[in-house]
Design an enzyme around this catalytic site. Structure first.
Site: not given
Ligand code: AMP
Length: 549
Positions: A187, A331, A443, A448
């Site tokens: 990640t 994940e 916050k 929120w």
């Molecule tokens: P990553 O593992 O780097 O791909 O990041 C995952 C995170 O990206 C998720 O937990 C979200 O916070 C964000 N994310 C992915 N897709 C979306 C979406 N369509 N809208 C808002 N946030 C997203």
């Protein structure tokens, strides 16, 4: 009583065998920046994947479970690696070429990669790291690029094509346990050290079937998918595997990820589908607004990785391209939701569904957890942290060569669900709307404020190119929103006007007092807004902030 059904392991080698025979004529087209792109059929990829596996085993001595890393752009050789490495029983470890050097060093050492396949054009990035990567014994250089950066380094260097030459085009892929590690991806590590997610053959197989469902990307061998999302970003959202199941042709941009070559690729090669994060689509929109191109071959586009501003969706609707919103994480393999509206609606009725993150497919279970740890109803109003579980969702992180898998309490619940860190609501019919990352929520006086809602509203203003909103400390309210705005070329800042514009759709108490103009919003290695950088810039006094009364 057990069933009477056969139990054939779900292996990546089976996806390869299927794609390279039944869909042997489908193609991977790789952009070269020259007059003609490079084209390779799935059948050829099957033969070359076998040759690569022979080379890795016989020439480099790669054993089962050993990690073979790739530091590569999206191209046909990277697809070969995607299939050869897991199919032979080794583990494909895709490296994010945009990570800072110290994170890449951490990741390679943590995974104990023995071999790195690297595009020649990325050698200037890899070479300075090699003295810090004691587990890496072999570097295999793929494609064009100056090799001189490797001179004098204590590592065995191989040329990809020479390594493959003359090796058998068939490999007896081992009958592995489907739960065995197939691929790993760390990640992006916005907080703490990067964490490794290890996908199994089974999870990849099931996720690929999900990608191909009609209510997901739903593509066939009539389609060509422009895969802009990097192969190092959660397996390019599962597309390279999914394509070999159904024969979808792949259009790979290699290193030509700038808006102008992307626009040219689309006009010339006419992909019917594409996948990328919102930043790419923002850039492409600016490009085709200045230099019009025909993008209408793209019937639909999967957009995710970060929230898609509704204004961006509208702009593409006008260009005849339908953006389809998806949510996922490293994940979750990554596909968790996709926003296809229910049947039988008019375009106007579809809109509120399209701007959600989408619906959960069979295979992904979801629940919302409230501040007191209670499970919230799916009523479209109760906001909580999203937790998910399913067959292609991580149960733990990689603990290193000798360590146990890691299950940090803030990422996994006691009963085994993944805590996504995303906050939102779910409607009664299963559509997820995310309002924020838990750590990005503002916050203010016990209430929120959604930073994403403010950003979406701001980006709907005709003079705003991009906008990111973060929480900053406030004496009276605890936290208040700071709006950082990138203006379109030629526009001038009028914060009072922007605030009045926001007031049309946002409650008055949520409107930002603090405003700043920036040239660009800082981005993470996979092109998302990097809000921790903005918060730091603010804390360090690096931003020129105007406070409205
Ligand atoms: P990553 O593992 O780097 O791909 O990041 C995952 C995170 O990206 C998720 O937990 C979200 O916070 C964000 N994310 C992915 N897709 C979306 C979406 N369509 N809208 C808002 N946030 C997203």
């Amino acid at each position: 009583m057990l069933s009477t059904m056969q139990d054939v392991p779900l292996l990546i080698s089976r996806i390869l065998a299927h794609g390279s025979t039944i869909h042997g004529d489908s193609q991977v087209t790789t952009w070269t920046g020259e007059a003609e792109p490079h084209r390779r059929s799935f059948a050829e990829i099957g033969v070359r994947a076998a040759r690569l596996a022979h080379a890795l085993r016989d020439a480099l001595g790669v054993q089962q479970d050993e990690r073979v890393a790739t530091l590569m752009w999206n191209n046909s050789e990277h697809v070969e690696a995607y299939f050869a490495i897991p199919s032979m029983g080794a583990v494909l470890h895709t490296l994010n070429l945009r990570l800072p050097a110290e994170q890449l060093v951490f990741i390679v050492n943590h995974a104990a990669d023995r071999v790195v396949l690297v595009n020649g054009t990325l050698l200037p990035l890899l070479a300075p790291l090699l003295p810090h990567l004691p587990t890496v014994e072999h570097v295999v250089v793929v494609g064009v690029g100056d090799r001189s950066a490797l001179e004098g380094l204590d590592v065995r260097v191989h040329e990809y094509e020479e390594l493959l030459e003359g090796r058998p085009g068939h490999y007896d892929w081992p009958e592995l346990d489907e739960r065995q590690a197939a691929a790993m991806c760390y990640t992006s590590g916005t907080t703490g050290e990067p964490k490794g997610v290890v996908y199994s053959h089974r999870s990849v197989y099931l996720h690929s079937m999900q990608v191909n469902m009609t209510e997901s990307m739903g593509l066939t061998d009539h389609d060509t998918s422009l895969i802009v999302v990097p192969q190092f970003h959660v397996n390019a959202w599962g597309l390279p595997h999914a394509t070999f199941m159904t024969g979808i042709n792949m259009l790979m941009p290699d290193r030509f990820l700038q808006p102008a070559p992307l626009a040219e690729m689309i006009e010339r090669e006419k992909p019917t589908h594409a996948a990328a994060v919102p930043t790419i689509w923002q850039g492409l929109l600016a490009e085709v607004t200045a230099n019009p191109r025909d993008l209408t071959s793209m019937k639909h586009v999967t957009i995710g990785g970060a929230a898609c501003p509704p204004s961006l969706m509208e702009a593409y609707d006008k260009l005849g391209v339908r953006l389809c919103h998806a949510w996922g994480m490293t994940e979750t393999s990554p596909l968790g939701t996709m926003a296809h509206p229910p049947a039988g609606l008019t375009a106007e009725e579809e809109w509120p569904y399209r701007i959600t993150q989408g619906r959960f497919p069979a295979g992904v279970e979801a629940r919302l957890i409230g501040p007191a740890g209670d499970v919230l109803p799916w009523d479209g109003e109760s906001a909580g942290e999203l937790e998910v579980r399913g067959n292609w969702i991580a149960a733990a992180y990689y603990g290193g060569a000798s360590g146990e898998p890691l299950r940090p309490e803030d990422k996994f619940s006691a009963d085994g669900w993944l805590k996504t860190g995303d906050v939102g609501v779910i409607s009664a019919d299963g559509f997820l709307t995310l309002t924020d990352r838990a750590k990005d929520v503002i916050k203010s006086g016990g209430e929120w404020i959604s930073s994403v809602e403010l950003e979406n509203a701001l980006m709907a203003h005709p003079e705003v190119a991009e906008a990111a909103v973060v929480a900053v400390p406030d004496e009276k309210w605890g936290e208040r929103p700071l709006a950082t705005v990138v203006l379109k070329e030629g526009a001038t800042a009028d914060f009072a006007g922007l605030r009045a514009f926001l007031a049309q759709s946002i409650a008055k108490w949520q409107l930002p007092e603090r405003w700043t103009i920036v040239e660009t919003v800082p981005k993470t290695s996979v092109g998302k807004f990097d809000k921790k950088v903005i918060r730091k810039q603010y804390a360090d006094g690096d931003l020129d902030v105007t406070t409205l009364a």
